[in-house]
Structures are given as structure tokens and as C-alpha cells.
Design an enzyme around this catalytic site. Structure first.
Site, PDB file in Angstrom:
ATOM      1  N   GLU A  91       2.977 -29.968  27.263  1.00 55.07           N
ATOM      2  CA  GLU A  91       2.915 -28.916  26.245  1.00 55.07           C
ATOM      3  C   GLU A  91       1.474 -28.504  25.971  1.00 55.07           C
ATOM      4  O   GLU A  91       0.562 -29.320  26.019  1.00 55.07           O
ATOM      5  CB  GLU A  91       3.484 -29.423  24.913  1.00 55.07           C
ATOM      6  CG  GLU A  91       4.967 -29.586  24.876  1.00 55.07           C
ATOM      7  CD  GLU A  91       5.430 -30.076  23.507  1.00 55.07           C
ATOM      8  OE1 GLU A  91       4.638 -29.998  22.545  1.00 55.07           O
ATOM      9  OE2 GLU A  91       6.567 -30.540  23.414  1.00 55.07           O
ATOM     10  N   CYS A 115       3.289 -44.652  18.227  1.00 51.19           N
ATOM     11  CA  CYS A 115       3.385 -44.312  16.803  1.00 51.19           C
ATOM     12  C   CYS A 115       4.849 -44.036  16.468  1.00 51.19           C
ATOM     13  O   CYS A 115       5.503 -43.237  17.142  1.00 51.19           O
ATOM     14  CB  CYS A 115       2.519 -43.094  16.488  1.00 51.19           C
ATOM     15  SG  CYS A 115       0.775 -43.328  16.913  1.00 51.19           S
ATOM     16  N   CYS A 118       6.142 -40.213  15.816  1.00 49.87           N
ATOM     17  CA  CYS A 118       5.630 -39.141  16.675  1.00 49.87           C
ATOM     18  C   CYS A 118       6.573 -38.821  17.824  1.00 49.87           C
ATOM     19  O   CYS A 118       7.095 -39.722  18.489  1.00 49.87           O
ATOM     20  CB  CYS A 118       4.263 -39.558  17.220  1.00 49.87           C
ATOM     21  SG  CYS A 118       3.496 -38.318  18.255  1.00 49.87           S
ATOM     22  N   GLY A 163      -0.387 -37.566  24.459  1.00 52.78           N
ATOM     23  CA  GLY A 163      -1.230 -38.574  25.084  1.00 52.78           C
ATOM     24  C   GLY A 163      -2.418 -38.979  24.219  1.00 52.78           C
ATOM     25  O   GLY A 163      -2.733 -38.349  23.216  1.00 52.78           O
ATOM     26  N   SER A 195      -9.393 -35.974  19.532  1.00 51.21           N
ATOM     27  CA  SER A 195      -8.733 -36.876  18.589  1.00 51.21           C
ATOM     28  C   SER A 195      -8.321 -38.167  19.284  1.00 51.21           C
ATOM     29  O   SER A 195      -7.791 -38.138  20.393  1.00 51.21           O
ATOM     30  CB  SER A 195      -7.491 -36.191  18.003  1.00 51.21           C
ATOM     31  OG  SER A 195      -6.800 -37.067  17.135  1.00 51.21           O
ATOM     32  N   SER A 218      -6.949 -40.462  14.260  1.00 48.31           N
ATOM     33  CA  SER A 218      -5.615 -40.490  13.662  1.00 48.31           C
ATOM     34  C   SER A 218      -5.478 -41.792  12.885  1.00 48.31           C
ATOM     35  O   SER A 218      -5.243 -42.848  13.468  1.00 48.31           O
ATOM     36  CB  SER A 218      -4.540 -40.395  14.756  1.00 48.31           C
ATOM     37  OG  SER A 218      -4.614 -39.149  15.408  1.00 48.31           O
ATOM     38  N   ASN A 296       6.068 -32.907  10.404  1.00 45.97           N
ATOM     39  CA  ASN A 296       7.132 -32.145  11.054  1.00 45.97           C
ATOM     40  C   ASN A 296       8.214 -33.126  11.487  1.00 45.97           C
ATOM     41  O   ASN A 296       7.983 -33.935  12.393  1.00 45.97           O
ATOM     42  CB  ASN A 296       6.596 -31.398  12.287  1.00 45.97           C
ATOM     43  CG  ASN A 296       5.728 -30.222  11.900  1.00 45.97           C
ATOM     44  OD1 ASN A 296       6.107 -29.424  11.051  1.00 45.97           O
ATOM     45  ND2 ASN A 296       4.560 -30.112  12.510  1.00 45.97           N
ATOM     46  N   CYS A 340       4.321 -32.235  17.834  1.00 48.25           N
ATOM     47  CA  CYS A 340       3.729 -32.455  19.150  1.00 48.25           C
ATOM     48  C   CYS A 340       4.688 -33.265  20.021  1.00 48.25           C
ATOM     49  O   CYS A 340       5.131 -34.343  19.639  1.00 48.25           O
ATOM     50  CB  CYS A 340       2.402 -33.199  18.988  1.00 48.25           C
ATOM     51  SG  CYS A 340       1.554 -33.488  20.530  1.00 48.25           S
TER      52      CYS A 340
END
EC number: 2.1.1.192
Length: 361
Positions: A91, A115, A118, A163, A195, A218, A296, A340
Site C-alpha cells: 500500500e 502490534c 495494527c 513494515g 517512523s 511509535s 481507525n 495502514c
């Protein structure tokens, strides 16, 4: 499979050109065609000989990505699903900001960080992207704007897609140097943000590279117990080790670090959590910044939900009272597969369902 020519840095391209019997200026011409004129085939490089074009075609692809899906949000956010030469999916996201066009790139096929909130980690890491595949994401998004003919250019890049960038360190570093090159895309270093979920040893390495890009971490929790429960990486790099590396980065570069903090209702969003976060960042307050991120929701992680506005506001107020530089991040693409990794995950699920249905018939 031939590599993409985007995988060569400018110095690599010069070396390859000389090795194949051409003058150094030919590499400069190719670089200009790729990143200034942004052609998509070697045949468009009209100042090169037919024999040299044939040699380039023999050794390289230009863009290795194929566009599978494009989703456009009402707010102008565009999410792209690209297919790699081996059929893997990644993506890329374009966001319209008040300061320009920002693109979020992916660095790995899948993610092993684990995570628990996620979508990126729903499919485990299958491989790293090479730097050409990362660069190609920028080039295809920019091609869309070039074809519209309105002179819009990508001005900002965030390395925050699927990633862990520092788990693909060398390729990410080459990518950064390629897009920052003054003779190419010339995206300013201070307009680029990388990040990491907290690979402390790589943060130290990054501090020594001399690149002037921005670093984001993060964080998502203010203590080890909570962070280890939602981010597996904290078991390897607990907050003490992580913050020692961050302090080293700040001392070495004199650059600010941004902390990303996703707001999970009833998990990490209490006023007490906010006070812990303020205390945790106190030592580096002058060169740190906290980004509060609305969650989200991800279907597969339905144990989590978005913090209500009043909890976010209360959390924000505690930080501000403690002198923490912070902001609630503006949302983008909430009417499409916003999280994501979500578009990729949903597409792969649909592809499997179609394959199963076809087998059943």
C-alpha cells in the site's frame, strides 16, 4: 527477475555506466530522464543510443510496480494498492495537507513487529522491499499528477506504511538519499519523516548517518507493562533502552523527535496515562513532540475502539498543562480503508475467497 533501475543510487548508476563503456555524463542524462522528466521507459530517453537503450532494457526494469486498486476519499486522500513483480501486494497513501502533497510509503511486505491494534501485522513479513521498490511508489504517485498537467509535486514523504523501516535499514537509507538528491526529485530532508516502532540500536545508527530527515517513534504507551502488552517489540527494547537511544539521537543530531501515540479507548487514554507520558518525556521536552492519533478500527482487532473526543481532549489537556508540545493528528481517508495495511489485508481476503469459490465450482 530484472531489478528496477530505481534501485541504483546516483553513484551506483555512474559506476554501472562507466563499467559498461559509457562516459559519466550518460549516467547524469539517465538520472535526469528518470527523476526530472520522469519517463516510464528507456525508449523515451531520446539522447541515448539505441544500443545503450537495449543494454538498459537487458539489465533493468524502470518501474516494477503494477497498480491494482485506487481508492479516493472525499477529503482528497488517495490509497493505492500496488502489485510487485512476484505478485506480493503493498500500500501507498497520498494525503493532501495544507502544506502540500504528502506520500506515505511501505518498506516491507507484511510486518513482524506484532502490534496488537495494527492492520499491517495481520500478514507476517514475507520480505523486505528493495530501495527501487520503495522509490517506485513515489514515482507512480507523482506520475498521476504529472499526467494531470497542473504542476503539482510531492513535497513531503513519510516512511510510515506497512513494515518497520529500521528492519530494512540499508534499503530505506538508499531510498532517502535518492529522493533527497538535488539532481533528482529534490524532496527536502526536513520534509521527510521516518517512523520506527523502537529499534533502539538502529536509532543510534541513524543518528550517525548525517541525514537531516525527521524521526518519529511509535510509542503508544507510557510504561513498560502497557507497552509490552500492545507492542511486542517493547519486550526486546523496553522504554529505558529506547529512551537512552532517543537521547543519544537528540544529543548527536540536535533534531526533534516526534512521538506517535494512538488513542485506544480504555487502554492507554486515561489522565493518569497522560501524566505518565508527560513524566516520561520530561527530560527531552524541548526537542520532542507528541502526536495523538485517533484510532481507525480494524475488524480483526475488535477488542479495541476509538477513544471518544472527551477522553482525547482530557488527555491533551494534561499534556499541555505539563508543557508538552502536542497535537491531535488531522484524520485522512476515513471513508476508505483508512487503517495502514487494511486495503491490502481486505484485498487478499477477497482474493482468497474468490479462489476458494472457484475451486468449489
Amino acid at each position: 527477475m530484472k531489478p528496477s533501475i530505481y534501485s541504483l543510487t546516483r553513484n551506483d548508476l555512474i559506476a554501472w555506466t562507466i563499467e559498461h563503456g559509457e562516459k559519466k555524463f550518460r549516467a547524469t542524462q539517465i538520472w535526469d530522464w528518470l527523476y526530472r522528466k520522469r519517463v516510464q521507459s528507456f525508449e523515451e530517453m531520446t539522447n541515448l543510443s539505441k544500443d545503450f537503450i537495449a543494454l538498459l532494457n537487458e539489465n533493468f526494469l524502470v518501474n516494477p510496480l503494477k497498480q491494482r486498486i485506487v481508492q479516493e476519499s472525499a477529503d482528497g486522500t488517495v490509497k493505492y494498492l500496488f502489485e510487485l513483480p512476484d505478485g506480493m501486494l503493498i500500500e501507498t497513501v497520498l494525503m493532501r495537507q495544507h502544506y502540500g502533497l504528502s506520500v506515505c510509503v511501505t518498506t516491507q511486505v507484511g510486518c513482524n513487529i506484532g502490534c496488537t491494534f495494527c492492520a499491517s501485522g495481520l500478514i507476517k513479513k514475507q520480505r523486505d522491499l528493495n530501495n527501487g521498490e520503495i522509490t517506485a511508489q513515489i514515482m507512480l504517485v507523482q506520475k498521476y499528477f504529472d499526467e494531470r498537467g497542473q504542476g503539482e509535486r510531492i513535497s513531503h514523504v513519510v516512511v510510515m506504511g506497512i513494515g518497520e523501516p529500521f528492519d530494512n535499514y540499508d534499503n530505506v537509507l538508499k531510498f532517502l538519499r535518492t529522493i533527497n538528491d538535488d539532481n533528482g526529485l529534490a524532496i527536502g530532508a526536513r520534509h521527510i519523516t521516518v517512523s520506527t516502532s523502537g529499534l533502539a540500536h538502529k536509532i543510534r545508527d541513524f543518528a550517525n548517518e548525517g541525514v537531516q530527515v525527521n524521526l518519529a517513534v511509535s510509542l503508544h504507551a507510557p510504561n513498560n507493562e502497557l507497552r509490552s502488552s500492545i507492542m511486542r517489540i517493547n519486550r526486546s527494547f523496553p522504554l529505558e533502552k529506547l529512551f537512552a537511544a532517543i537521547e543519544y539521537y537528540i544529543e548527536t543530531t540536535n533534531r526533534r523527535v516526534t512521538f506517535e501515540y494512538i488513542m485506544l479507548n480504555g487502554v492507554n487514554d486515561s489522565p493518569e496515562n497522560a501524566q505518565e507520558l508527560a513524566d516520561l518525556t520530561k527530560k527531552i521536552r524541548k526537542l520532542s513532540y507528541v502526536n495523538l492519533i485517533p484510532y481507525n478500527p480494524v475488524t480483526e482487532h475488535d477488542q479495541y475502539s476509538r477513544s471518544p473526543k472527551e477522553r482525547v481532549d482530557a488527555f491533551y489537556d494534561v499534556l499541555k498543562k505539563n508543557g508538552v508540545n502536542c497535537v491531535v493528528r488531522q484524520e485522512h481517508g476515513t471513508d476508505i480503508d483508512a487503517a495502514c495495511g487494511q486495503l491490502r489485508s481486505n484485498t487478499m481476503k477477497r482474493d482468497r475467497e474468490k479462489a476458494t469459490a472457484g475451486t468449489a465450482q
